[in-house]
Design an enzyme around this catalytic site. Structure first.
Site, PDB file in Angstrom:
ATOM      1  CE1 TYR A  43      32.910  16.962  65.037  1.00 57.44           C
ATOM      2  CE2 TYR A  43      31.732  16.882  67.133  1.00 57.44           C
ATOM      3  CZ  TYR A  43      32.146  16.268  65.964  1.00 57.44           C
ATOM      4  OH  TYR A  43      31.779  14.973  65.712  1.00 57.44           O
ATOM      5  CE  LYS A  83      25.491  12.258  69.046  1.00 59.64           C
ATOM      6  NZ  LYS A  83      24.990  10.898  68.867  1.00 59.64           N
ATOM      7  CG  HIS A 138      23.726   7.225  71.066  1.00 56.07           C
ATOM      8  ND1 HIS A 138      25.021   6.998  71.481  1.00 56.07           N
ATOM      9  CD2 HIS A 138      23.837   7.860  69.872  1.00 56.07           C
ATOM     10  CE1 HIS A 138      25.859   7.477  70.592  1.00 56.07           C
ATOM     11  NE2 HIS A 138      25.176   8.000  69.602  1.00 56.07           N
ATOM     12  CB  SER A 194      30.346   8.185  69.435  1.00 54.82           C
ATOM     13  OG  SER A 194      29.370   8.785  70.243  1.00 54.82           O
ATOM     14  CB  CYS A 225      30.711   1.372  68.040  1.00 59.01           C
ATOM     15  SG  CYS A 225      31.806   1.637  69.423  1.00 59.01           S
ATOM     16  CG  ASP A 275      23.571   9.325  66.197  1.00 54.96           C
ATOM     17  OD1 ASP A 275      24.333   8.492  66.723  1.00 54.96           O
ATOM     18  OD2 ASP A 275      23.540  10.524  66.531  1.00 54.96           O
TER      19      ASP A 275
HETATM   20  C1  OXD Z   1      28.320  10.843  68.147  1.00 58.06           C
HETATM   21  C2  OXD Z   1      27.671  11.257  66.896  1.00 58.06           C
HETATM   22  O1  OXD Z   1      29.358  11.409  68.530  1.00 58.06           O
HETATM   23  O2  OXD Z   1      26.683  10.625  66.504  1.00 58.06           O
HETATM   24  O3  OXD Z   1      27.786   9.918  68.791  1.00 58.06           O
HETATM   25  O4  OXD Z   1      28.098  12.254  66.287  1.00 58.06           O
HETATM   26 MN    MN Z   2      25.967   9.221  67.965  1.00 56.51          MN
END
Ligand code: OXD
Ligand code: MN
Length: 586
Positions: A197, A206, A226, A248, A250, A275
């Site tokens: 994933y 991340k 983030h 994430s 939102c 992001d």
């Molecule tokens: C998260 C993403 O999970 O950006 O924050 O994928």
């Molecule tokens: Mn994210």
């Protein structure tokens, strides 16, 4: 084979451990992309979508038990637990390497190993850093091609240096028992096994750009956050930049690509990133932010021509869709796409689905991976080597009650406190229960690569070094009424809040002091054209109301979260005391 002997020696060590049948050295060329795509289609790792309607688009289905980031299997491996802090899972590095070595041993037998050099930020920029990911997944290679600047360009930047992040990924058996995502900040290394994933395996994202980069940033005097980055252009053509942190799923991608409503003629939003923001102090004493990525890995459900026109236009070509539904004519569909569901289709699990089915057709965390350059509102500054100057930092969460539509922190220290105590209701982006309120400081809870109390300290220290710091705000688009309906229409209408934020940054509008921070005067939120949405001055008053009793409960919860830390910066304790005083609690 590459010339850099640090890479070739490391590849030799990894292949001795994992025993792949072949090694492919990625160069990033178009010919390579065609070859790998053909191979992935042959092995069914990718399915071809309708090439007339979605040219260059492909589909991937993950294993059913492997659809989101796994925070409980994600570890920060530092010599002491204290360095990882109370909010991270910790493993001692030697013990972690021992476990991982067993899991990785022979894991690529019968498989091909790909070596992917890539850049975060554009080549030659002061922000730029190099990573190399070794993986046994073509899906990872093809996604990394979209999400980063990959191949020869990274080798050219690296030259014969050893200064690169080593990311090692193997799919393993895809079982949860054998899944681990481990970060070794002191070694510049990431080892991830047992998942296919995105958030667990696109190690640039991340793992590097937030967890390792936050650690580097503390040592080197910058920030890895983030945050989306957007430019708000006013009718005079002046552009102000905002960086905003939301947990994430939102709506960061939606906000970054916001389309202003017709009543806001002359205003435009330009996307710099959706992001992640790397932020440095510029020579002019302001903070400058850069998006280290080259693509968007966005949540599909809820994305529609209405909620995010620009994302919908971006994903019409050269996009990889993961875990959405596939229609009989090989196009894609998901809940909240704003078009009627197909009579029948194949769901994210690969099962037949009809309109009568009770299950969702697309997984709630299904995704698109798409090139940023295709976004119709991509900022002309998005690859600027020095980034863009930030006027405002915004912290946002999903709170059905409590948090007002917008407020401004009284100072940098207060802003850090607001960020450090922010909370949000959980979403499907990580495995676990959805919809429970959890504290998520600066939306970095799952992404901070070291002890969060030192991260807060770093923010506070950095603030002292910036001559012209951004102003700090909190927003909440998600407040609901007694019937549980959202009060604020959100999406494009959020521009009205962004305009107030920029007006505050430019000292163009006054504000009301409240217990929690500066609130807008309700009449300063531009409501032109909003009556049709049922939003009046009364609605704004409701959205800006501060329920003192509820805030008293909130600070109890903030307090118990902060109690986790044994050595909080004094400034945060003092901000909590000031908030208590303002709320009349002693
Ligand atoms: C998260 C993403 O999970 O950006 O924050 O994928
Ligand atoms: Mn994210």
């Amino acid at each position: 084979m590459y010339k850099n002997s640090y890479i070739t020696n490391w590849v030799k060590d990894v292949s001795d451990l994992t025993k792949p049948d072949n090694i492919v050295w990625i160069d990033g060329s178009a010919a390579e992309k065609s070859r790998l795509t053909a191979e992935a289609l042959r092995t069914n790792e990718l399915l071809e979508l309708n090439q007339e309607k979605l040219p260059g688009c492909y589909y991937h289905r993950t294993a059913i038990n492997d659809v989101a980031r796994v925070e409980h299997l994600t570890f920060i491996c530092t010599p002491t637990k204290a360095e990882a802090g109370p909010t991270n899972n910790w493993l001692e590095p030697k013990a972690a390497y021992q476990k991982l070595t067993k899991l990785f041993a022979g894991s690529m037998r019968g498989r091909t190993m790909y070596v992917i050099p890539y850049l975060m930020c554009s080549a030659g920029s002061p922000f730029c850093k190099v990573g190399v990911e070794i993986t046994d997944s073509i899906y990872v290679v093809l996604n990394m091609r979209i999400m980063t600047r990959m191949g020869q360009v990274a080798l050219d930047q690296l030259g014969d240096s050893n200064d690169f992040v080593r990311g090692l990924h193997a799919k393993g058996d895809l079982s949860e028992e054998h899944r681990m995502i481990c970060h070794f900040p002191q070694d510049n290394a990431i080892w991830s096994i047992g998942s296919g994933y995105g958030g667990n395996v696109l190690l640039s994202k991340k793992c590097f750009a937030l967890r390792l980069a936050s650690y580097m940033a503390r040592n080197e005097g910058w920030l890895a956050e983030h945050m989306l980055i957007l430019g708000l252009e006013n009718p005079k053509g002046e552009v102000s930049y905002i960086a905003a942190a939301f947990p994430s799923a939102c709506g960061k991608t939606n906000l970054a690509m916001l389309v202003p409503p017709l009543s806001q003629a002359g205003y435009k939003v330009w996307t710099v990133g959706d992001d992640i923001a790397w932020v440095r102090i510029g020579e002019d004493g302001r903070l400058w932010a850069s998006n280290p990525e080259a693509g968007f890995f966005g949540v599909a459900p809820g994305t529609s021509m209405k909620s995010n026109l620009n994302a919908m236009l971006t994903i019409q070509k050269n996009t990889i869709f993961t875990n959405v539904a596939v229609t009989p004519e090989k196009t894609v569909w998901w809940e909240g796409m704003g078009v009627e569901p197909p009579q029948n289709c194949t769901d994210w699990r690969g099962n037949p689905w009809t309109q009568a089915s009770k299950e969702k057709a697309a997984h709630p965390n299904s995704r698109f991976t798409t090139p940023a350059s295709q976004c119709p509102v991509i900022s002309k500054e998005w690859e600027s080597p020095h980034g863009v100057p930030i006027s405002a930092f915004v912290f946002g969460g999903r709170r059905a009650k409590l948090a007002p539509l917008v407020y401004q922190a009284y100072s940098w220290e207060h802003g850090v406190f607001v960020g450090a105590t922010m909370a949000s209701e959980t979403t499907a982006a990580a495995s676990g229960k959805v919809g429970v309120v959890r504290r998520d400081p600066m939306a970095m809870l799952p992404f901070c690569g070291y002890n969060m109390q030192d991260y807060f300290r770093h923010w506070l220290a950095l603030g002292k070094k910036i001559k012209n710091p951004p102003k700090i705000f909190s927003v909440n688009w998600f407040r609901t009424n007694a019937e549980g309906k959202f009060i604020w229409p959100g999406y494009g209408e959020n521009i009205r809040v962004l305009k107030w934020i920029i007006a505050r940054c430019n000292n163009e509008v006054s504000a009301v002091e409240s217990a929690i921070g500066y609130l807008p005067k309700p009449e300063d939120i531009d409501l032109t054209g909003l009556a049709a949405e049922g939003v009046t001055l009364e609605t704004i008053k409701e959205l800006l109301s501060v329920d003192t009793k509820a805030w008293v409960d909130e600070i109890k919860d903030q307090n118990s979260f902060l109690q986790k830390f044994d050595n909080l910066p004094a400034e945060l304790i003092s901000e909590l005391d000031k908030l208590k005083k303002r709320l009349g609690v002693f």
